[in-house]
Design an enzyme around this catalytic site. Structure first.
Site, PDB file in Angstrom:
ATOM      1  N   TYR A 199       3.324   9.925 -11.317  1.00 16.35           N
ATOM      2  CA  TYR A 199       2.390   9.147 -10.476  1.00 16.35           C
ATOM      3  C   TYR A 199       1.561   8.168 -11.314  1.00 16.35           C
ATOM      4  O   TYR A 199       1.596   6.957 -11.053  1.00 16.35           O
ATOM      5  CB  TYR A 199       1.517  10.104  -9.651  1.00 16.35           C
ATOM      6  CG  TYR A 199       0.560   9.381  -8.730  1.00 16.35           C
ATOM      7  CD1 TYR A 199       1.033   8.638  -7.641  1.00 16.35           C
ATOM      8  CD2 TYR A 199      -0.811   9.415  -8.943  1.00 16.35           C
ATOM      9  CE1 TYR A 199       0.157   7.958  -6.798  1.00 16.35           C
ATOM     10  CE2 TYR A 199      -1.689   8.743  -8.108  1.00 16.35           C
ATOM     11  CZ  TYR A 199      -1.203   8.019  -7.033  1.00 16.35           C
ATOM     12  OH  TYR A 199      -2.071   7.341  -6.203  1.00 16.35           O
ATOM     13  N   LYS A 243       1.617   3.926 -11.448  1.00 11.54           N
ATOM     14  CA  LYS A 243       0.445   3.080 -11.184  1.00 11.54           C
ATOM     15  C   LYS A 243       0.101   2.200 -12.397  1.00 11.54           C
ATOM     16  O   LYS A 243      -0.423   1.100 -12.241  1.00 11.54           O
ATOM     17  CB  LYS A 243      -0.750   3.936 -10.747  1.00 11.54           C
ATOM     18  CG  LYS A 243      -0.530   4.657  -9.417  1.00 11.54           C
ATOM     19  CD  LYS A 243      -0.255   3.700  -8.249  1.00 11.54           C
ATOM     20  CE  LYS A 243      -0.202   4.415  -6.895  1.00 11.54           C
ATOM     21  NZ  LYS A 243       0.060   3.519  -5.768  1.00 11.54           N
ATOM     22  N   ASN A 281       0.795  -1.232   0.000  1.00 10.23           N
ATOM     23  CA  ASN A 281       0.000   0.000   0.000  1.00 10.23           C
ATOM     24  C   ASN A 281       0.826   1.279   0.000  1.00 10.23           C
ATOM     25  O   ASN A 281       0.374   2.309  -0.516  1.00 10.23           O
ATOM     26  CB  ASN A 281      -0.936  -0.021   1.225  1.00 10.23           C
ATOM     27  CG  ASN A 281      -1.473   1.350   1.556  1.00 10.23           C
ATOM     28  OD1 ASN A 281      -2.407   1.825   0.924  1.00 10.23           O
ATOM     29  ND2 ASN A 281      -0.866   2.021   2.529  1.00 10.23           N
TER      30      ASN A 281
HETATM   31  P1  NAD Z   1      -0.876   8.582   2.964  1.00  9.92           P
HETATM   32  O1  NAD Z   1       0.130   9.594   2.579  1.00  9.92           O
HETATM   33  O2  NAD Z   1      -1.922   8.935   3.963  1.00  9.92           O
HETATM   34  O3  NAD Z   1      -0.120   7.253   3.488  1.00  9.92           O
HETATM   35  C1  NAD Z   1       0.968   6.738   2.777  1.00  9.92           C
HETATM   36  C2  NAD Z   1       1.638   5.650   3.572  1.00  9.92           C
HETATM   37  O4  NAD Z   1       2.799   5.235   2.847  1.00  9.92           O
HETATM   38  C3  NAD Z   1       2.112   6.112   4.948  1.00  9.92           C
HETATM   39  O5  NAD Z   1       1.871   5.088   5.887  1.00  9.92           O
HETATM   40  C4  NAD Z   1       3.625   6.314   4.750  1.00  9.92           C
HETATM   41  O6  NAD Z   1       4.361   6.023   5.935  1.00  9.92           O
HETATM   42  C5  NAD Z   1       3.925   5.269   3.691  1.00  9.92           C
HETATM   43  N1  NAD Z   1       5.117   5.668   2.938  1.00  9.92           N
HETATM   44  C6  NAD Z   1       5.264   6.746   2.121  1.00  9.92           C
HETATM   45  N2  NAD Z   1       6.530   6.793   1.675  1.00  9.92           N
HETATM   46  C7  NAD Z   1       7.183   5.733   2.219  1.00  9.92           C
HETATM   47  C8  NAD Z   1       8.514   5.252   2.139  1.00  9.92           C
HETATM   48  N3  NAD Z   1       9.456   5.862   1.419  1.00  9.92           N
HETATM   49  N4  NAD Z   1       8.835   4.125   2.826  1.00  9.92           N
HETATM   50  C9  NAD Z   1       7.905   3.489   3.560  1.00  9.92           C
HETATM   51  N5  NAD Z   1       6.636   3.900   3.685  1.00  9.92           N
HETATM   52  C10 NAD Z   1       6.289   5.015   3.023  1.00  9.92           C
HETATM   53  O7  NAD Z   1      -1.497   8.097   1.598  1.00  9.92           O
HETATM   54  P2  NAD Z   1      -2.857   7.316   1.226  1.00  9.92           P
HETATM   55  O8  NAD Z   1      -3.734   8.290   0.570  1.00  9.92           O
HETATM   56  O9  NAD Z   1      -3.364   6.511   2.361  1.00  9.92           O
HETATM   57  O10 NAD Z   1      -2.288   6.370   0.061  1.00  9.92           O
HETATM   58  C11 NAD Z   1      -2.060   4.990   0.223  1.00  9.92           C
HETATM   59  C12 NAD Z   1      -1.971   4.362  -1.151  1.00  9.92           C
HETATM   60  O11 NAD Z   1      -3.188   4.596  -1.859  1.00  9.92           O
HETATM   61  C13 NAD Z   1      -0.856   4.938  -2.037  1.00  9.92           C
HETATM   62  O12 NAD Z   1      -0.258   3.891  -2.773  1.00  9.92           O
HETATM   63  C14 NAD Z   1      -1.598   5.901  -2.959  1.00  9.92           C
HETATM   64  O13 NAD Z   1      -0.933   6.066  -4.189  1.00  9.92           O
HETATM   65  C15 NAD Z   1      -2.911   5.153  -3.125  1.00  9.92           C
HETATM   66  N6  NAD Z   1      -4.045   5.994  -3.556  1.00  9.92           N
HETATM   67  C16 NAD Z   1      -4.541   6.973  -2.744  1.00  9.92           C
HETATM   68  C17 NAD Z   1      -5.630   7.731  -3.184  1.00  9.92           C
HETATM   69  C18 NAD Z   1      -6.233   8.824  -2.329  1.00  9.92           C
HETATM   70  O14 NAD Z   1      -7.088   9.582  -2.827  1.00  9.92           O
HETATM   71  N7  NAD Z   1      -5.884   8.934  -1.057  1.00  9.92           N
HETATM   72  C19 NAD Z   1      -6.199   7.485  -4.432  1.00  9.92           C
HETATM   73  C20 NAD Z   1      -5.657   6.479  -5.241  1.00  9.92           C
HETATM   74  C21 NAD Z   1      -4.578   5.726  -4.782  1.00  9.92           C
END
Ligand code: NAD
Length: 245
Positions: free
Chosen positions: A153, A157, A88
């Site tokens: 980005y 993906k 994730n």
């Molecule tokens: P967020 O920023 O709230 O959380 C991201 C998590 O990734 C955190 O726990 C952080 O510690 C971890 N992380 C980031 N960089 C890291 C690194 N270098 N090493 C280890 N851990 C790392 O983001 P989110 O919105 O919860 O996103 C989670 C996933 O969902 C991501 O892959 C994101 O691309 C995807 N996503 C999110 C959305 C959205 O709208 N929030 C939409 C589509 C996809």
């Protein structure tokens, strides 16, 4: 739904990852959470104190195969198996092509692609030996049509979807299923911080009329991890209210 199973959730300290962690714990799994720093892992562990004994925290460099292999082995040693890997952790960007630095580009590719590859490899080695498992990757709605800025980005993906479909075919013989969840706009810290009228505008463009909650995404992660998805592999499951980017 996940009794006697053990999951590793990368980036499980907040947002969608933390929602997956909670969903898996509520459904009986043991869960190992990875984060980027000791403090964020500790914070999440404190929030989940009621599950003491079924959780562990760690913060390996997800792009370092040796560190990841050691961490995943420690999960197996503590809980007896690694049945589910939720890839994730990820970062996003809206930088225009004209302003993109090679450092920013590499950073996105490292965490969004290289880490997914490294963690999948380490988990698959354990899963093959134990007779099977499930890998679930976090894609995004932008993995279909791209987005009008921050090209790194969506590129990353698209790669996640390619890895998902390839590994599903490669690892099926080892009884390892590989799927992805593609969230739409989801109310994590970043979206929650946007002005209310902006969230309303975004919501109005989504056929189901609202942005996603982290639990919407976690529910898809639960389904794909569970035995009721036993015949499902190579799928990128959109959870986006039918939104288009
Ligand atoms: P967020 O920023 O709230 O959380 C991201 C998590 O990734 C955190 O726990 C952080 O510690 C971890 N992380 C980031 N960089 C890291 C690194 N270098 N090493 C280890 N851990 C790392 O983001 P989110 O919105 O919860 O996103 C989670 C996933 O969902 C991501 O892959 C994101 O691309 C995807 N996503 C999110 C959305 C959205 O709208 N929030 C939409 C589509 C996809």
């Amino acid at each position: 739904m996940l009794k006697n199973k053990t999951a590793i959730v990368t980036g499980g300290t907040r947002g969608i990852g933390l929602a997956i962690v909670k969903k898996y714990l509520e459904n009986g799994a043991n869960v190992a959470i990875t984060g980027s720093r000791q403090e964020t892992v500790d914070k999440a562990m404190n929030e989940l104190a009621e599950y003491e004994g079924r959780i562990m925290g760690m913060f390996p460099d997800l792009c370092n195969p040796d560190e990841v292999a050691k961490s995943f082995e420690s999960v197996k040693n503590k809980f007896g198996s690694v049945d589910i890997l939720a890839n994730n952790a990820g970062i996003s960007s809206r930088t225009s092509l004209y302003d993109y630095t090679i450092e920013e580009f590499s950073k996105i590719m490292d965490i969004n692609i290289k880490a997914v590859f490294v963690c999948s490899q380490a988990a698959a080695r354990i899963m093959k030996e134990q007779g099977g498992g499930v890998i679930i990757n976090t894609s995004s709605m932008v993995s279909k049509y791209g987005q009008p800025s921050g090209c790194g980005y969506p590129m990353s993906k698209f790669a996640v979807d390619g890895l998902t479909q390839s590994l599903a075919r490669e690892l099926a013989k080892d009884k390892i299923r590989v799927n992805a969840v593609a969230p739409g706009v989801t109310k994590t810290d970043m979206v929650a911080a946007l002005p209310k009228d902006m969230v309303e505008r975004i919501s109005a463009g989504i056929p189901l009329g609202r942005v996603g909650e982290p639990v919407d995404i976690a529910n898809a992660y639960l389904y794909l991890a569970s035995d009721i998805a036993d015949y499902v592999t190579g799928v990128v499951l959109r959870v986006d209210g039918a939104a288009m980017t």
